[in-house]
Design an enzyme around this catalytic site. Structure first.
Site, PDB file in Angstrom:
ATOM      1  N   GLY A 112       0.479  -4.937   0.916  1.00 23.67           N
ATOM      2  CA  GLY A 112      -0.735  -4.980   0.079  1.00 23.67           C
ATOM      3  C   GLY A 112      -0.508  -5.679  -1.253  1.00 23.67           C
ATOM      4  N   ALA A 131       0.870  -1.175   0.000  1.00 24.17           N
ATOM      5  CA  ALA A 131       0.000   0.000   0.000  1.00 24.17           C
ATOM      6  C   ALA A 131       0.906   1.224   0.000  1.00 24.17           C
ATOM      7  CB  ALA A 131      -0.865  -0.015   1.253  1.00 24.17           C
TER       8      ALA A 131
HETATM    9  N1  COA Z   1       4.608   3.044  -0.638  1.00 24.75           N
HETATM   10  C1  COA Z   1       5.010   4.205  -1.181  1.00 24.75           C
HETATM   11  N2  COA Z   1       6.125   4.328  -1.914  1.00 24.75           N
HETATM   12  C2  COA Z   1       6.861   3.210  -2.100  1.00 24.75           C
HETATM   13  C3  COA Z   1       6.514   1.968  -1.557  1.00 24.75           C
HETATM   14  C4  COA Z   1       5.317   1.907  -0.796  1.00 24.75           C
HETATM   15  N3  COA Z   1       4.882   0.769  -0.262  1.00 24.75           N
HETATM   16  N4  COA Z   1       7.454   1.065  -1.891  1.00 24.75           N
HETATM   17  C5  COA Z   1       8.366   1.713  -2.626  1.00 24.75           C
HETATM   18  N5  COA Z   1       8.025   3.026  -2.755  1.00 24.75           N
HETATM   19  C6  COA Z   1       8.728   4.074  -3.486  1.00 24.75           C
HETATM   20  C7  COA Z   1       9.937   4.567  -2.721  1.00 24.75           C
HETATM   21  O1  COA Z   1       9.552   5.512  -1.742  1.00 24.75           O
HETATM   22  C8  COA Z   1      10.761   5.168  -3.835  1.00 24.75           C
HETATM   23  O2  COA Z   1      10.196   6.408  -4.180  1.00 24.75           O
HETATM   24  P1  COA Z   1      11.166   7.711  -4.386  1.00 24.75           P
HETATM   25  O3  COA Z   1      12.087   7.308  -5.518  1.00 24.75           O
HETATM   26  O4  COA Z   1      10.217   8.801  -4.754  1.00 24.75           O
HETATM   27  O5  COA Z   1      11.885   7.888  -3.104  1.00 24.75           O
HETATM   28  C9  COA Z   1      10.485   4.214  -4.997  1.00 24.75           C
HETATM   29  O6  COA Z   1       9.265   3.545  -4.694  1.00 24.75           O
HETATM   30  C10 COA Z   1      11.551   3.179  -5.214  1.00 24.75           C
HETATM   31  O7  COA Z   1      11.732   2.471  -4.001  1.00 24.75           O
HETATM   32  P2  COA Z   1      13.138   2.303  -3.249  1.00 24.75           P
HETATM   33  O8  COA Z   1      12.880   2.082  -1.802  1.00 24.75           O
HETATM   34  O9  COA Z   1      14.053   3.432  -3.613  1.00 24.75           O
HETATM   35  O10 COA Z   1      13.665   0.968  -3.947  1.00 24.75           O
HETATM   36  P3  COA Z   1      14.691  -0.085  -3.321  1.00 24.75           P
HETATM   37  O11 COA Z   1      15.074  -1.001  -4.432  1.00 24.75           O
HETATM   38  O12 COA Z   1      15.781   0.602  -2.599  1.00 24.75           O
HETATM   39  O13 COA Z   1      13.838  -0.913  -2.234  1.00 24.75           O
HETATM   40  C11 COA Z   1      11.912  -2.082  -1.413  1.00 24.75           C
HETATM   41  C12 COA Z   1      12.777  -1.727  -2.629  1.00 24.75           C
HETATM   42  C13 COA Z   1      10.680  -2.811  -1.933  1.00 24.75           C
HETATM   43  C14 COA Z   1      12.704  -3.019  -0.477  1.00 24.75           C
HETATM   44  C15 COA Z   1      11.500  -0.788  -0.654  1.00 24.75           C
HETATM   45  O14 COA Z   1      10.954   0.127  -1.586  1.00 24.75           O
HETATM   46  C16 COA Z   1      10.481  -0.997   0.441  1.00 24.75           C
HETATM   47  O15 COA Z   1      10.830  -1.504   1.496  1.00 24.75           O
HETATM   48  N6  COA Z   1       9.228  -0.592   0.202  1.00 24.75           N
HETATM   49  C17 COA Z   1       8.174  -0.631   1.173  1.00 24.75           C
HETATM   50  C18 COA Z   1       7.691  -2.054   1.380  1.00 24.75           C
HETATM   51  C19 COA Z   1       6.617  -2.090   2.448  1.00 24.75           C
HETATM   52  O16 COA Z   1       6.866  -1.872   3.612  1.00 24.75           O
HETATM   53  N7  COA Z   1       5.395  -2.403   2.037  1.00 24.75           N
HETATM   54  C20 COA Z   1       4.294  -2.544   2.914  1.00 24.75           C
HETATM   55  C21 COA Z   1       3.500  -1.296   3.004  1.00 24.75           C
HETATM   56  S1  COA Z   1       2.165  -1.475   4.158  1.00 24.75           S
END
Ligand code: COA
Length: 260
Positions: A112, A66
Site C-alpha cells: 500500500g 497496509a
Molecule cells: N503492517 C503492520 N505492521 C508492519 C508492517 C505492515 N505492513 N510493516 C512493518 N510493520 C511493523 C512490524 O510488525 C514491526 O512491529 P513490531 O516492532 O511491533 O513487531 C515494526 O513495523 C518494524 O518492522 P520490522 O519488520 O521489525 O522491521 P525490519 O527492518 O526488520 O523489516 C520490512 C522491514 C519492511 C522488510 C518488514 O517490516 C516487512 O516486510 N514489512 C511488511 C511489508 C509488506 O508485506 N507490506 C505489504 C502489506 S500488504
C-alpha cells in the site's frame, strides 16, 4: 480535527503531510487512511495551498504497506470492502486531487505504500529506498490500485515481474524503469521536493487542476482523453487565471494567479 497518525505543516503555499507511525514503519491502518483522506480533502479547499508533499516519518520508511495486523482475519466480504473503501477514500482520491501531490519516498515503499506513492502525481525517492508489491507473499494481491497503476507507469511485463516475484527494487532500478522521477540523497529529499513544488506554485492553480484532470482521463474506462482535454482546454478560457496569465505575458510582468 486533531490527528493521531499524521502531521501537517504549511509553509507559504506548500503543505507537507507526514505519515507518523514510525514504530510500525508508517503502515497504513484504518485510522491513518481516514486521517489522510480528511487532510487531503481539507487542504484541497484551502486556496492558498498549491502543492502538497507527502512523506513518511523517520529515515527508514515511507510506508511499509497496509497494516497486516488489521486485515489478517478478514473474510472475503471484508476484503472487498477494504480494497473498495481504500481506493475511493485515499488512492483514487489523491490521484484526482486538484492540487498536485509529490511523494517524497524516504525509505521502504511496499504494498500500500508503493500504491500510495503511485497515486501521487510526482515521485521522488531517496537513494536508500526500497520498493515493491510483496502482497502475493502474503497470499493476497495488491488491492489499492497497484495492479493497475504499476503497469501504467512501467509497462505490463515489468509490473507482472515485480508483482509475481514479490521482490523489492532499489531506488536506481525504480528510476531506470520510470517508476520514480528522481533519485536524491536522503538528506536532500525534502528540499528537492520543495524545489519542484516551488516551480509548480508559480503556475495557474486552475490550469494545473485541469491538466491533472485531462491526464487522468487517459486512464479512465469509457472516457476519451482527447475529448476531456478539449473540454478542459476550453474551460481554461473562462478562468481569471487565464486572463491574468495572458495579460501578464503581454505586459511583460509576472502573473499573479488566484486560482479563480
Ligand atoms: N503492517 C503492520 N505492521 C508492519 C508492517 C505492515 N505492513 N510493516 C512493518 N510493520 C511493523 C512490524 O510488525 C514491526 O512491529 P513490531 O516492532 O511491533 O513487531 C515494526 O513495523 C518494524 O518492522 P520490522 O519488520 O521489525 O522491521 P525490519 O527492518 O526488520 O523489516 C520490512 C522491514 C519492511 C522488510 C518488514 O517490516 C516487512 O516486510 N514489512 C511488511 C511489508 C509488506 O508485506 N507490506 C505489504 C502489506 S500488504
Amino acid at each position: 480535527m486533531s490527528y493521531q497518525n499524521i502531521l501537517i505543516a504549511k509553509e507559504h503555499n506548500i503543505a507537507t503531510i507526514t505519515i507518523n507511525r514510525p514504530e510500525k514503519l508508517n503502515a497504513l491502518n484504518k485510522v491513518t487512511i481516514e486521517e489522510l483522506h480528511h487532510a487531503f480533502s481539507t487542504l484541497e479547499t484551502h486556496q492558498d495551498i498549491r502543492a502538497i508533499i507527502l512523506k513518511g516519518s523517520g529515515e527508514k520508511a515511507f510506508v511499509a504497506g497496509a497494516d497486516i495486523a488489521e486485515f489478517a482475519e478478514f473474510s472475503v466480504e471484508e476484503g472487498i470492502q477494504l480494497s473498495a473503501q481504500g481506493q475511493e477514500t485515499l488512492f483514487n482520491f489523491v490521484e484526482n486531487l486538484k492540487v498536485p501531490v509529490i511523494a517524497a519516498i524516504n525509505g521502504f515503499a511496499l504494498g500500500g505504500g508503493l500504491e500510495l506513492a503511485m497515486a501521487c502525481h510526482i515521485r521522488v525517492v531517496s537513494d536508500n529506498a526500497k520498493m515493491g508489491l510483496p502482497e502475493v507473499s502474503l497470499g493476497v494481491i495488491p488491492g489499492y490500485g497497484g495492479t493497475q497503476r504499476l503497469p501504467q507507469l512501467i509497462g505490463k511485463g515489468r509490473a507482472l515481474e515485480m508483482i509475481l516475484t514479490a521482490g523489492m527494487i532499489s531506488a536506481e532500478e525504480a528510476y531506470r524503469m520510470g517508476l520514480v522521477n528522481h533519485v536524491v540523497k536522503q538528506e536532500e529529499l525534502v528540499s528537492f521536493c520543495n524545489e519542484i513544488a516551488q516551480k509548480i506554485i508559480k503556475n495557474s492553480p486552475a490550469a494545473i487542476s485541469m491538466a491533472i484532470h485531462a491526464v487522468n482521463a487517459n486512464y479512465k474506462e469509457g472516457e476519451n482523453g482527447f475529448e476531456t482535454e478539449i473540454k478542459s482546454f476550453g474551460k481554461c478560457f473562462g478562468t481569471e487565471d487565464f486572463k491574468e496569465g495572458t495579460k501578464a505575458f503581454l505586459e511583460k510582468r509576472k502573473a499573479v494567479f488566484t486560482g479563480e
